[in-house]
Design an enzyme around this catalytic site. Sequence first.
Site, PDB file in Angstrom:
ATOM      1  N   ASP A  53       6.775 -34.709 -90.415  1.00 20.44           N
ATOM      2  CA  ASP A  53       6.082 -33.740 -91.276  1.00 20.44           C
ATOM      3  C   ASP A  53       7.091 -33.199 -92.283  1.00 20.44           C
ATOM      4  O   ASP A  53       8.304 -33.354 -92.093  1.00 20.44           O
ATOM      5  CB  ASP A  53       5.469 -32.589 -90.466  1.00 20.44           C
ATOM      6  CG  ASP A  53       4.628 -31.662 -91.351  1.00 20.44           C
ATOM      7  OD1 ASP A  53       3.997 -32.149 -92.309  1.00 20.44           O
ATOM      8  OD2 ASP A  53       4.601 -30.438 -91.099  1.00 20.44           O
ATOM      9  N   SER A  54       6.569 -32.535 -93.300  1.00 19.17           N
ATOM     10  CA  SER A  54       7.483 -31.942 -94.283  1.00 19.17           C
ATOM     11  C   SER A  54       8.183 -30.715 -93.711  1.00 19.17           C
ATOM     12  O   SER A  54       9.159 -30.247 -94.279  1.00 19.17           O
ATOM     13  CB  SER A  54       6.689 -31.546 -95.531  1.00 19.17           C
ATOM     14  OG  SER A  54       5.719 -30.589 -95.161  1.00 19.17           O
ATOM     15  N   GLY A  60       2.693 -31.003-100.593  1.00 17.88           N
ATOM     16  CA  GLY A  60       1.302 -30.903-101.061  1.00 17.88           C
ATOM     17  C   GLY A  60       1.126 -30.459-102.491  1.00 17.88           C
ATOM     18  O   GLY A  60       0.016 -30.461-103.014  1.00 17.88           O
ATOM     19  N   CYS A  64       1.110 -35.099 -90.618  1.00 18.49           N
ATOM     20  CA  CYS A  64       1.052 -34.467 -91.932  1.00 18.49           C
ATOM     21  C   CYS A  64      -0.129 -35.093 -92.674  1.00 18.49           C
ATOM     22  O   CYS A  64      -0.179 -36.312 -92.843  1.00 18.49           O
ATOM     23  CB  CYS A  64       2.364 -34.787 -92.649  1.00 18.49           C
ATOM     24  SG  CYS A  64       2.361 -34.504 -94.414  1.00 18.49           S
ATOM     25  N   ASN A  65      -1.074 -34.260 -93.068  1.00 20.32           N
ATOM     26  CA  ASN A  65      -2.248 -34.781 -93.770  1.00 20.32           C
ATOM     27  C   ASN A  65      -1.898 -35.316 -95.152  1.00 20.32           C
ATOM     28  O   ASN A  65      -2.477 -36.298 -95.612  1.00 20.32           O
ATOM     29  CB  ASN A  65      -3.285 -33.667 -93.934  1.00 20.32           C
ATOM     30  CG  ASN A  65      -3.940 -33.290 -92.637  1.00 20.32           C
ATOM     31  OD1 ASN A  65      -5.024 -33.747 -92.333  1.00 20.32           O
ATOM     32  ND2 ASN A  65      -3.290 -32.454 -91.841  1.00 20.32           N
ATOM     33  N   THR A  66      -0.963 -34.638 -95.815  1.00 22.89           N
ATOM     34  CA  THR A  66      -0.649 -34.981 -97.197  1.00 22.89           C
ATOM     35  C   THR A  66      -0.131 -36.411 -97.303  1.00 22.89           C
ATOM     36  O   THR A  66      -0.471 -37.141 -98.232  1.00 22.89           O
ATOM     37  CB  THR A  66       0.379 -33.971 -97.750  1.00 22.89           C
ATOM     38  OG1 THR A  66      -0.149 -32.656 -97.543  1.00 22.89           O
ATOM     39  CG2 THR A  66       0.650 -34.187 -99.212  1.00 22.89           C
ATOM     40  N   GLU A  93       6.197 -21.564 -94.160  1.00 25.36           N
ATOM     41  CA  GLU A  93       7.612 -21.971 -94.106  1.00 25.36           C
ATOM     42  C   GLU A  93       8.533 -20.765 -94.320  1.00 25.36           C
ATOM     43  O   GLU A  93       9.649 -20.746 -93.829  1.00 25.36           O
ATOM     44  CB  GLU A  93       7.908 -23.063 -95.143  1.00 25.36           C
ATOM     45  CG  GLU A  93       7.312 -24.418 -94.813  1.00 25.36           C
ATOM     46  CD  GLU A  93       8.035 -25.172 -93.674  1.00 25.36           C
ATOM     47  OE1 GLU A  93       9.263 -25.084 -93.579  1.00 25.36           O
ATOM     48  OE2 GLU A  93       7.339 -25.848 -92.881  1.00 25.36           O
ATOM     49  N   CYS A 122      -4.413 -29.438 -92.763  1.00 26.69           N
ATOM     50  CA  CYS A 122      -2.971 -29.420 -93.021  1.00 26.69           C
ATOM     51  C   CYS A 122      -2.387 -28.912 -91.716  1.00 26.69           C
ATOM     52  O   CYS A 122      -2.842 -27.877 -91.192  1.00 26.69           O
ATOM     53  CB  CYS A 122      -2.644 -28.472 -94.161  1.00 26.69           C
ATOM     54  SG  CYS A 122      -0.861 -28.140 -94.300  1.00 26.69           S
ATOM     55  N   THR A 123      -1.423 -29.631 -91.189  1.00 29.03           N
ATOM     56  CA  THR A 123      -0.955 -29.275 -89.837  1.00 29.03           C
ATOM     57  C   THR A 123      -0.250 -27.913 -89.814  1.00 29.03           C
ATOM     58  O   THR A 123      -0.179 -27.270 -88.769  1.00 29.03           O
ATOM     59  CB  THR A 123      -0.030 -30.376 -89.282  1.00 29.03           C
ATOM     60  OG1 THR A 123       0.994 -30.679 -90.253  1.00 29.03           O
ATOM     61  CG2 THR A 123      -0.815 -31.632 -88.978  1.00 29.03           C
ATOM     62  N   HIS A 124       0.230 -27.475 -90.961  1.00 36.27           N
ATOM     63  CA  HIS A 124       0.821 -26.131 -91.005  1.00 36.27           C
ATOM     64  C   HIS A 124      -0.213 -25.053 -90.650  1.00 36.27           C
ATOM     65  O   HIS A 124       0.144 -24.012 -90.112  1.00 36.27           O
ATOM     66  CB  HIS A 124       1.353 -25.824 -92.414  1.00 36.27           C
ATOM     67  CG  HIS A 124       2.717 -26.362 -92.684  1.00 36.27           C
ATOM     68  ND1 HIS A 124       2.962 -27.690 -92.887  1.00 36.27           N
ATOM     69  CD2 HIS A 124       3.920 -25.736 -92.786  1.00 36.27           C
ATOM     70  CE1 HIS A 124       4.264 -27.866 -93.114  1.00 36.27           C
ATOM     71  NE2 HIS A 124       4.859 -26.698 -93.056  1.00 36.27           N
TER      72      HIS A 124
HETATM   73  N1  DGL Z   1       1.868 -30.178 -92.976  1.00 39.68           N
HETATM   74  C1  DGL Z   1       1.543 -31.022 -94.044  1.00 39.68           C
HETATM   75  C2  DGL Z   1       0.103 -31.423 -94.099  1.00 39.68           C
HETATM   76  O1  DGL Z   1      -0.513 -31.552 -93.059  1.00 39.68           O
HETATM   77  C3  DGL Z   1       2.273 -30.914 -95.343  1.00 39.68           C
HETATM   78  C4  DGL Z   1       2.345 -29.590 -96.028  1.00 39.68           C
HETATM   79  C5  DGL Z   1       3.146 -29.686 -97.322  1.00 39.68           C
HETATM   80  O2  DGL Z   1       4.309 -30.083 -97.258  1.00 39.68           O
HETATM   81  O3  DGL Z   1       2.591 -29.339 -98.363  1.00 39.68           O
HETATM   82  O4  DGL Z   1      -0.447 -31.670 -95.123  1.00 39.68           O
END
Ligand code: DGL
Length: 264
Positions: free
Chosen positions: A11-12, A44, A74-76, A154, A186-188
């Site tokens: 993930d990011s 993202g 990570c979805n992105t 973050e 988004c996993t965040h």
């Molecule tokens: N956690 C990530 C996701 O699921 C990336 C968030 C990002 O870096 O913008 O999309």
Amino acid sequence: MKVTYPIGVFDSGLGGLNVLKEMRLMLPNEDFVYLADNLNCPYGTKTETEILRLVGKVIDFFKRLSVKVIVLACNTTSAYLDLIRLRTEIPIIGVIVPTVKAALKASKKKNLAVLATNATVESGVYQKLLYSKIRRKSKKLHFIRCSEFVEAIEAGEVGTDYSRHLVYEKLSSLKECNLDTVVLACTHFDLYQDEIQIVFPEAKLITSGVATAKTLKKLLKKLNLKNQNQKGEVKLLMTGELESFRNRADWILNRQSFEKINLE
Ligand code: DGL
């Protein structure tokens, strides 16, 4: 490819740790290497070209490390799964397909909102998958760009007045839509479950961790790559700042050992 190789998780930043947590619970014998490209977070708000360039380095890193499977937590980046798969023979899974399946299963009325990063919404992947199962005329789904949540998370803004205000201001106009399901695409955003539930107290929140862990388990079984004989270990690697990541990762995983790496 050996059974004893670890599973690479990407993930990011912090978001994928929520997915890792579920995979560890479901697959306690596996070793995991979690890579957070927090130097380049957020992904993202970047262009497709830039996202593919960055994730390419991640895949090359996992190739050098010899992992048996890669999980894009990570979805992105999962939005570009087909293109990313061209880069390696290592099997790769993303979070989007499992999350969409979980959302469709959970949502009775199909009154759905999808909260994602700007890039994920712009990729159109969730729209394509959901509208292939839900008749477009009968339902209006909502796809909301929420990249500002990633930056706040973050920065440690979770469970604060600021985070509750940020989420409320962004989403309260959807209150009148009677959503039965909100997809945290988004996993965040797993870290904003409380904030989001305040806005939509009646809605089910769909996260990607459990669904992705099940997909991984099935894949390992299918490929005969399941490790049975040991207690699995986790290694956490990051490209950016270490200290603040360590504090925040402790919320989720209680891990002690972290290592900084360079992807160049
Ligand atoms: N956690 C990530 C996701 O699921 C990336 C968030 C990002 O870096 O913008 O999309």
